[in-house]
Design a protein around this motif. Structure first.
Motif, PDB file in Angstrom:
ATOM      1  N   GLN A  87      -1.223   6.620   1.370  1.00 10.71           N
ATOM      2  CA  GLN A  87      -2.899   6.147   0.736  1.00 10.71           C
ATOM      3  C   GLN A  87      -3.078   6.484  -0.569  1.00 10.71           C
ATOM      4  O   GLN A  87      -4.231   6.145  -0.915  1.00 10.71           O
ATOM      5  CB  GLN A  87      -4.040   6.784   1.961  1.00 10.71           C
ATOM      6  CG  GLN A  87      -3.624   6.495   3.365  1.00 10.71           C
ATOM      7  CD  GLN A  87      -3.476   5.004   3.500  1.00 10.71           C
ATOM      8  OE1 GLN A  87      -4.641   4.104   3.192  1.00 10.71           O
ATOM      9  NE2 GLN A  87      -2.584   4.460   4.205  1.00 10.71           N
ATOM     10  N   GLN A  88      -2.107   6.989  -1.383  1.00  8.05           N
ATOM     11  CA  GLN A  88      -2.605   6.992  -2.820  1.00  8.05           C
ATOM     12  C   GLN A  88      -1.337   6.971  -3.846  1.00  8.05           C
ATOM     13  O   GLN A  88      -0.282   7.380  -3.250  1.00  8.05           O
ATOM     14  CB  GLN A  88      -3.297   8.292  -3.259  1.00  8.05           C
ATOM     15  CG  GLN A  88      -2.320   9.672  -3.275  1.00  8.05           C
ATOM     16  CD  GLN A  88      -3.338  10.830  -3.470  1.00  8.05           C
ATOM     17  OE1 GLN A  88      -4.266  10.717  -3.627  1.00  8.05           O
ATOM     18  NE2 GLN A  88      -2.642  11.795  -3.639  1.00  8.05           N
ATOM     19  N   GLU A 145       0.862  -1.394  -0.176  1.00 11.47           N
ATOM     20  CA  GLU A 145      -0.084   0.020   0.050  1.00 11.47           C
ATOM     21  C   GLU A 145       0.814   1.266  -0.156  1.00 11.47           C
ATOM     22  O   GLU A 145       1.897   1.412   0.838  1.00 11.47           O
ATOM     23  CB  GLU A 145      -0.722   0.042   1.121  1.00 11.47           C
ATOM     24  CG  GLU A 145      -1.947   0.780   1.425  1.00 11.47           C
ATOM     25  CD  GLU A 145      -2.692   0.758   2.479  1.00 11.47           C
ATOM     26  OE1 GLU A 145      -2.717   1.717   3.525  1.00 11.47           O
ATOM     27  OE2 GLU A 145      -3.373  -0.406   2.481  1.00 11.47           O
TER      28      GLU A 145
END
Length: 171
Positions: A8-9, A4
């Protein structure tokens, strides 16, 4: 192993094909970092890249495709759940025979079918990639990853990762 992004992006969300410069820049940076991490994990776990399948959803699917296209070695397979290549015209010619499963909903409201999916699929085929399709047309699950999607991806990946049908195996 699930990977991940730190913030978070993987990259800033594009605002359409005519406003995606920041997304493309972020994707290039993330791709370089992700490929380095994959090499570390392969060494740490003792896997060759041909024993690794890249699977992602949405932006993660785009990252999986980018990594497979631009890695120095082939992967066992790629599964793209509702993802897209941001610049399909810049898709490099296939160097390996890595099977790619594109799973996409015609009703996707994030990576639009006409704007994103069709140009990506067309260019992957044109550039010689081994493309497999799983298309659905569901107005309820527009941009989603369902249990059925995961199960179908597992069926696609199992033989490519060396798993045999346990019902018919003598082992």
């Amino acid at each position: 192993v699930g990977i991940e992004p730190d913030d978070q992006q993987w990259y800033p969300l594009p605002n359409g094909v005519s406003d995606q410069a920041e997304a493309v820049k972020g994707m290039k940076k993330s791709r370089k970092e992700l490929l380095q991490l994959l090499k570390f994990l392969q060494k740490d776990f003792g896997f060759e890249s041909q024993q690794v399948a890249l699977v992602g959803f949405s932006a993660g699917a785009g990252m999986a495709l980018q990594c497979a296209m631009l890695n120095d070695e082939s992967f066992a397979a790629v599964v793209s759940h509702s993802g897209a290549i941001l610049q399909p015209r810049k898709t490099p010619p296939a160097r390996f025979d890595t099977p790619i499963m594109l799973m996409h909903n015609k009703q996707d409201d994030c990576f639009d079918w006409t704007e994103r999916f069709r140009p990506m699929r067309r260019m992957l085929v044109r550039r010689g990639y081994d493309v497999h399709l799983r298309v659905k047309n569901l107005p309820i699950e527009r941009h989603a990853l369902t249990y059925q999607d995961v199960a179908l991806a597992g069926i696609f990946l199992a033989p490519l990762l060396g798993y045999v049908d346990w019902k018919h195996s003598s082992e």
